[in-house]
Design an enzyme around this catalytic site. Sequence first.
Site, PDB file in Angstrom:
ATOM      1  N   HIS A 143       0.832  -1.179  -0.019  1.00  0.00           N
ATOM      2  CA  HIS A 143       0.022   0.005   0.027  1.00  0.00           C
ATOM      3  C   HIS A 143       0.932   1.260  -0.017  1.00  0.00           C
ATOM      4  O   HIS A 143       0.552   2.255  -0.947  1.00  0.00           O
ATOM      5  CB  HIS A 143      -0.850   0.054   1.395  1.00  0.00           C
ATOM      6  CG  HIS A 143      -1.759   1.324   1.355  1.00  0.00           C
ATOM      7  ND1 HIS A 143      -3.111   1.136   1.135  1.00  0.00           N
ATOM      8  CD2 HIS A 143      -1.551   2.509   1.849  1.00  0.00           C
ATOM      9  CE1 HIS A 143      -3.702   2.151   1.376  1.00  0.00           C
ATOM     10  NE2 HIS A 143      -2.761   3.003   1.771  1.00  0.00           N
ATOM     11  N   GLU A 144       1.751   1.381   0.870  1.00  0.00           N
ATOM     12  CA  GLU A 144       2.715   2.531   0.912  1.00  0.00           C
ATOM     13  C   GLU A 144       3.714   2.690  -0.249  1.00  0.00           C
ATOM     14  O   GLU A 144       3.894   3.751  -0.806  1.00  0.00           O
ATOM     15  CB  GLU A 144       3.619   2.533   2.193  1.00  0.00           C
ATOM     16  CG  GLU A 144       2.633   2.639   3.471  1.00  0.00           C
ATOM     17  CD  GLU A 144       1.859   3.784   3.521  1.00  0.00           C
ATOM     18  OE1 GLU A 144       2.378   4.985   3.100  1.00  0.00           O
ATOM     19  OE2 GLU A 144       0.852   3.904   4.096  1.00  0.00           O
ATOM     20  N   HIS A 153       1.830   4.307  -3.158  1.00  0.00           N
ATOM     21  CA  HIS A 153       1.616   5.875  -3.023  1.00  0.00           C
ATOM     22  C   HIS A 153       3.171   6.340  -3.475  1.00  0.00           C
ATOM     23  O   HIS A 153       3.061   7.285  -4.168  1.00  0.00           O
ATOM     24  CB  HIS A 153       1.691   5.953  -1.449  1.00  0.00           C
ATOM     25  CG  HIS A 153       0.068   5.821  -0.888  1.00  0.00           C
ATOM     26  ND1 HIS A 153      -0.952   6.354  -1.660  1.00  0.00           N
ATOM     27  CD2 HIS A 153      -0.190   5.292   0.314  1.00  0.00           C
ATOM     28  CE1 HIS A 153      -1.839   6.008  -0.883  1.00  0.00           C
ATOM     29  NE2 HIS A 153      -1.774   5.517   0.195  1.00  0.00           N
TER      30      HIS A 153
END
Length: 230
Positions: free
Chosen positions: A36-37, A40
């Site tokens: 997820h990170e 980004h």
Amino acid sequence: MDGALRWYTAPMFDAAQFIRTLAIWAIPVLFAITVHEVAHGWVAWKRGDPTAMLMGRLTLNPIKHIDPFGTILLPGILLLFHSPFLFGYAKPVPVNFGGLKAPKRDMVFVAIAGPIANLLMAFFWTLVLWLGGHLPGVLAYIGEPMQLMGEAGIMINVILIIFNLIPIPPLDGGRVAVGLLPASASIALSRVEPYGFIILIVLLFTGVLWSVLGPLFLLMRNFFLTIGGL
């Protein structure tokens, strides 16, 4: 008054069960929040901001993304107390929105990248779940662990998708809303960010959050479990 007042006996701590549950959930949780990170940071890099890349955060090494409370303590507490849901988070990747090519528009792309990554991982764990139930006899002994881990992977990623799309900054859904709303509404919503987590905690502990999002979570979870053969 029947049933209105009962003595409560806390369940005894079962170390073996806790270790078993931890072994099942550890990889899916670490994988979910790490990817997820990274999503980004990767999209931010492609849209003009190399901050995360320069700080070594575009890596799948979970050690680079671990937040002591959000990645270890919080999920551990939820597991220990047999919470009906599991949640965790990693250290947010640093993003300099001013360094993006088109800050207001690109902020939407950066924000939505995380939930999209979780959606793709939900499909990945669905495949793991399905494969666990269709292994040949000689490999059947690893089928149950694969199914349990696949189910855990589906659940944590669906939770992260739904939770992060709540339109309250600093969650991803809040940043998407800030990027899409007209200027006056966007500025007004962005001012909520310092109080965002306080609002979420209140909604969580009053039960409002689950009453609103629970049906959507169950719908998405059951969709992936059905595809996976459960």
